[in-house]
Design a protein around this motif. Structure first.
Motif, short mmCIF file in Angstrom:
data_model
loop_
_atom_site.label_atom_id
_atom_site.label_comp_id
_atom_site.label_asym_id
_atom_site.label_seq_id
_atom_site.Cartn_x
_atom_site.Cartn_y
_atom_site.Cartn_z
N THR A 11 10.58 21.35 -14.32
CA THR A 11 9.87 20.67 -13.26
C THR A 11 10.14 19.18 -13.40
OG1 THR A 11 8.12 22.32 -13.32
CG2 THR A 11 7.61 20.23 -12.24
N ILE A 12 10.65 18.56 -12.35
CA ILE A 12 10.96 17.14 -12.37
C ILE A 12 9.91 16.42 -11.55
CG2 ILE A 12 12.67 15.39 -11.80
CD1 ILE A 12 14.78 17.67 -12.07
N GLU A 13 9.12 15.58 -12.23
CA GLU A 13 8.06 14.84 -11.57
C GLU A 13 8.50 13.41 -11.30
OE1 GLU A 13 4.68 15.25 -14.15
OE2 GLU A 13 4.06 17.06 -13.12
N TYR A 14 7.94 12.81 -10.28
CA TYR A 14 8.23 11.43 -9.91
C TYR A 14 7.72 10.48 -10.98
CZ TYR A 14 7.73 6.97 -7.47
OH TYR A 14 7.78 5.64 -7.13
N MET A 15 8.54 9.49 -11.31
CA MET A 15 8.14 8.41 -12.20
C MET A 15 8.43 7.10 -11.49
SD MET A 15 6.79 7.81 -15.06
CE MET A 15 6.51 6.48 -16.17
N PRO A 16 7.42 6.25 -11.24
CA PRO A 16 7.68 4.99 -10.54
C PRO A 16 8.75 4.17 -11.26
CG PRO A 16 5.33 5.38 -10.71
CD PRO A 16 6.01 6.42 -11.55
N PRO A 17 9.61 3.49 -10.51
CA PRO A 17 10.67 2.68 -11.13
C PRO A 17 10.11 1.57 -12.02
CG PRO A 17 11.03 2.88 -8.77
CD PRO A 17 9.68 3.45 -9.06
N PHE A 18 10.89 1.16 -13.00
CA PHE A 18 10.51 0.08 -13.91
C PHE A 18 10.39 -1.24 -13.14
CE2 PHE A 18 11.73 -3.06 -17.26
CZ PHE A 18 10.62 -2.89 -18.07
N ILE A 19 11.36 -1.50 -12.25
CA ILE A 19 11.34 -2.66 -11.36
C ILE A 19 11.71 -2.15 -9.97
CG2 ILE A 19 12.30 -4.93 -10.83
CD1 ILE A 19 13.15 -5.12 -13.79
N GLU A 20 10.92 -2.53 -8.97
CA GLU A 20 11.13 -2.01 -7.63
C GLU A 20 11.13 -3.16 -6.63
OE1 GLU A 20 9.16 1.57 -4.97
OE2 GLU A 20 8.31 1.05 -6.91
N GLY A 21 12.12 -3.20 -5.74
CA GLY A 21 12.21 -4.24 -4.74
C GLY A 21 12.48 -3.68 -3.36
N HIS A 22 11.84 -4.25 -2.36
CA HIS A 22 12.01 -3.84 -0.97
C HIS A 22 12.15 -5.08 -0.10
CE1 HIS A 22 10.76 0.28 -1.94
NE2 HIS A 22 9.89 -0.31 -2.75
N ASN A 23 13.05 -5.03 0.88
CA ASN A 23 13.21 -6.12 1.83
C ASN A 23 12.69 -5.66 3.18
OD1 ASN A 23 14.18 -8.11 3.66
ND2 ASN A 23 15.75 -8.67 2.18
N MET A 24 11.74 -6.38 3.74
CA MET A 24 11.14 -6.02 5.03
C MET A 24 12.15 -6.13 6.17
SD MET A 24 7.95 -5.28 4.33
CE MET A 24 7.07 -5.42 5.86
N ASN A 25 13.23 -6.91 5.96
CA ASN A 25 14.26 -7.08 6.99
C ASN A 25 15.27 -5.94 6.97
OD1 ASN A 25 12.98 -9.55 7.37
ND2 ASN A 25 14.41 -10.62 6.04
N GLY A 26 15.16 -5.04 6.01
CA GLY A 26 16.08 -3.91 5.92
C GLY A 26 17.31 -4.18 5.07
N LYS A 85 0.84 -1.20 0.00
CA LYS A 85 0.00 0.00 0.00
C LYS A 85 0.88 1.26 0.00
CE LYS A 85 -4.38 1.15 1.79
NZ LYS A 85 -5.18 0.34 1.05
N GLN A 86 1.97 1.25 0.80
CA GLN A 86 2.89 2.40 0.83
C GLN A 86 3.56 2.61 -0.53
OE1 GLN A 86 5.56 1.31 3.97
NE2 GLN A 86 4.27 2.17 5.58
N VAL A 87 4.04 1.53 -1.14
CA VAL A 87 4.72 1.63 -2.43
C VAL A 87 3.76 2.14 -3.51
CG1 VAL A 87 5.81 0.29 -4.28
CG2 VAL A 87 6.47 -0.11 -1.91
N TYR A 88 2.55 1.62 -3.53
CA TYR A 88 1.58 2.02 -4.56
C TYR A 88 1.07 3.44 -4.36
CZ TYR A 88 1.33 -2.19 -7.32
OH TYR A 88 1.64 -3.21 -8.19
N ASN A 89 1.11 3.96 -3.14
CA ASN A 89 0.64 5.32 -2.88
C ASN A 89 1.77 6.34 -2.83
OD1 ASN A 89 -2.18 4.86 -2.70
ND2 ASN A 89 -1.86 3.90 -0.72
N TYR A 90 3.02 5.92 -2.96
CA TYR A 90 4.17 6.83 -2.85
C TYR A 90 4.25 7.75 -4.06
CZ TYR A 90 8.96 8.50 -2.62
OH TYR A 90 10.07 9.30 -2.58
N CYS A 91 4.38 9.03 -3.80
CA CYS A 91 4.60 10.02 -4.86
C CYS A 91 5.08 11.31 -4.24
CB CYS A 91 3.32 10.26 -5.66
SG CYS A 91 3.58 11.37 -7.06
N PRO A 92 6.38 11.58 -4.29
CA PRO A 92 6.87 12.85 -3.73
C PRO A 92 6.42 14.03 -4.59
CG PRO A 92 8.65 11.70 -4.85
CD PRO A 92 7.46 10.79 -4.87
N ALA A 93 6.44 15.19 -3.98
CA ALA A 93 6.07 16.42 -4.71
C ALA A 93 7.10 16.68 -5.81
CB ALA A 93 6.02 17.59 -3.73
N PRO A 94 6.69 17.34 -6.88
CA PRO A 94 7.64 17.66 -7.94
C PRO A 94 8.75 18.58 -7.41
CG PRO A 94 5.45 18.53 -8.46
CD PRO A 94 5.35 17.82 -7.16
#
Length: 151
Positions: free
Chosen positions: A60-75, A44-53
């Protein structure tokens, strides 16, 4: 005639090797509600993430979601490596000494790793919009997810 055959075999070998470069995933299919609570929250956090331009000069540089994105819950760090083979459409996700190979047929390329398991959407359209969060195009709670064990 023999020379033509050898040339044909040499030219087609990389094609056959690239086509046989299959991804190694298999696992259990889950609905969004069936995901562990912390994994569901991270998606939910990843899908709703969008920083301000941001503004750089008159651009003006706008956020573009990465082509491939990975996160590890263990850090731990997540490394995404594209295949070096010329006809391959695969990539490998590595984290904490474990890895898993995927191909680009997965359209929603968001991967969450928890312990030895990797969670990723297997439904959705993969469309992203510049300056908008992923959730503007895809409702994360409507997706199906795959969970697999990383090796």
């Amino acid at each position: 005639m023999k020379e033509y055959f050898i040339i044909l075999v040499v030219c087609l070998t990389p094609l056959f090797i690239g086509c046989s470069n299959k991804a190694q995933y298999s696992g259990q299919t889950l609905r969004y509600e069936d995901l562990p609570a912390d994994v569901r929250l991270k998606f939910k956090q990843v899908y709703n993430y969008c920083p301000a331009p941001t503004f750089k000069g008159c651009d003006t540089i706008e956020y573009m979601p990465p082509f491939i994105e990975g996160h590890n819950m263990n850090g731990d760090t997540v490394i995404i490596k594209k295949s070096d083979m010329i006809f391959s459409n695969s990539f490998t996700i590595c984290s904490n000494g474990k890895r898993m190979k995927f191909d680009l047929s997965i359209l929603e390329r968001v991967f969450i790793i928890k312990d030895d398991s990797i969670y990723y959407p297997i439904s959705g359209n993969g469309i992203t919009t510049s300056g908008e969060p992923r959730s503007s195009n895809v409702k994360v709670d409507t997706l199906l997810f795959q969970v697999s064990i990383m090796k």
